[in-house]
Design a protein around this motif. Structure first.
Motif, short mmCIF file in Angstrom:
data_model
loop_
_atom_site.label_atom_id
_atom_site.label_comp_id
_atom_site.label_asym_id
_atom_site.label_seq_id
_atom_site.Cartn_x
_atom_site.Cartn_y
_atom_site.Cartn_z
N MET A 175 -5.46 38.59 60.17
CA MET A 175 -5.38 38.58 61.61
C MET A 175 -4.08 37.94 62.08
O MET A 175 -3.48 38.40 63.03
CB MET A 175 -6.56 37.82 62.19
N LEU A 176 -3.64 36.88 61.42
CA LEU A 176 -2.46 36.17 61.90
C LEU A 176 -1.18 36.97 61.76
O LEU A 176 -0.23 36.75 62.48
CB LEU A 176 -2.30 34.84 61.14
N LEU A 177 -1.16 37.89 60.84
CA LEU A 177 0.05 38.67 60.59
C LEU A 177 -0.22 40.17 60.72
O LEU A 177 0.57 40.97 60.26
CB LEU A 177 0.59 38.35 59.19
N ASP A 178 -1.32 40.54 61.37
CA ASP A 178 -1.74 41.93 61.35
C ASP A 178 -0.84 42.88 62.14
O ASP A 178 -1.02 44.09 62.06
CB ASP A 178 -3.18 42.08 61.80
N ALA A 179 0.13 42.39 62.85
CA ALA A 179 1.00 43.28 63.62
C ALA A 179 2.14 43.86 62.77
O ALA A 179 2.88 44.71 63.23
CB ALA A 179 1.59 42.56 64.82
N THR A 180 2.25 43.42 61.52
CA THR A 180 3.30 43.92 60.65
C THR A 180 2.83 45.19 59.96
O THR A 180 1.80 45.17 59.29
CB THR A 180 3.67 42.87 59.58
N PRO A 181 3.54 46.30 60.11
CA PRO A 181 3.15 47.53 59.41
C PRO A 181 3.13 47.31 57.89
O PRO A 181 3.92 46.52 57.35
CB PRO A 181 4.25 48.52 59.80
N ALA A 182 2.23 47.98 57.20
CA ALA A 182 2.02 47.78 55.77
C ALA A 182 3.26 48.06 54.94
O ALA A 182 3.45 47.46 53.89
CB ALA A 182 0.87 48.66 55.30
N ASP A 183 4.13 48.94 55.38
CA ASP A 183 5.30 49.31 54.59
C ASP A 183 6.53 48.45 54.89
O ASP A 183 7.61 48.70 54.40
CB ASP A 183 5.64 50.78 54.79
N GLU A 184 6.37 47.40 55.68
CA GLU A 184 7.48 46.52 56.02
C GLU A 184 7.25 45.12 55.46
O GLU A 184 6.13 44.74 55.19
CB GLU A 184 7.64 46.42 57.54
N ASP A 185 8.34 44.37 55.28
CA ASP A 185 8.22 42.99 54.84
C ASP A 185 7.48 42.18 55.90
O ASP A 185 7.62 42.42 57.09
CB ASP A 185 9.60 42.36 54.63
N ILE A 241 7.16 36.15 59.80
CA ILE A 241 6.30 35.14 60.44
C ILE A 241 6.17 35.38 61.95
O ILE A 241 5.18 35.03 62.55
CB ILE A 241 6.80 33.72 60.13
N GLU A 242 7.16 36.02 62.56
CA GLU A 242 7.11 36.27 64.00
C GLU A 242 6.43 37.59 64.34
O GLU A 242 6.50 38.05 65.47
CB GLU A 242 8.52 36.25 64.59
N ALA A 243 5.77 38.22 63.39
CA ALA A 243 5.16 39.54 63.61
C ALA A 243 4.15 39.51 64.75
O ALA A 243 4.03 40.47 65.50
CB ALA A 243 4.48 40.05 62.34
N VAL A 244 3.41 38.43 64.89
CA VAL A 244 2.45 38.28 65.97
C VAL A 244 2.91 37.11 66.83
O VAL A 244 3.18 36.03 66.30
CB VAL A 244 1.03 38.00 65.42
N ARG A 302 -0.95 26.97 60.96
CA ARG A 302 -1.80 28.01 60.39
C ARG A 302 -1.00 29.28 60.09
O ARG A 302 -1.22 29.95 59.09
CB ARG A 302 -2.97 28.33 61.32
N ARG A 303 -0.10 29.63 60.98
CA ARG A 303 0.71 30.84 60.77
C ARG A 303 1.62 30.67 59.56
O ARG A 303 1.76 31.59 58.75
CB ARG A 303 1.51 31.18 62.03
N ILE A 304 2.20 29.50 59.40
CA ILE A 304 3.06 29.23 58.24
C ILE A 304 2.23 29.29 56.96
O ILE A 304 2.66 29.86 55.95
CB ILE A 304 3.78 27.89 58.41
N ALA A 305 1.03 28.71 56.99
CA ALA A 305 0.15 28.74 55.81
C ALA A 305 -0.24 30.18 55.47
O ALA A 305 -0.26 30.56 54.29
CB ALA A 305 -1.09 27.89 56.06
N ALA A 306 -0.54 30.97 56.48
CA ALA A 306 -0.92 32.38 56.25
C ALA A 306 0.24 33.16 55.64
O ALA A 306 0.04 33.96 54.72
CB ALA A 306 -1.35 33.03 57.56
#
Length: 50
Positions: A1-11, A14-17, A36-40
């Protein structure tokens, strides 16, 4: 959830969401949300695949 805005084919970035979005979803303060975002990110970079 914390990083779910990053498309699967991209690196993962941390700022994705936006931090405000995470704060809202977790009902937490800015410092806790940042931690929490850094840990994720560390988990994802270490190979964790949710």
């Amino acid at each position: 959830m914390l990083l779910d805005a990053t498309p699967a084919d991209e690196d993962v970035q941390i700022e994705a969401v936006p931090l405000a979005t995470i704060q809202d979803k977790l009902s937490s303060g800015r410092t806790t949300t940042t931690e929490r975002r850094i840990a994720a990110l560390g988990l994802v970079q270490g190979g964790y695949c949710p």
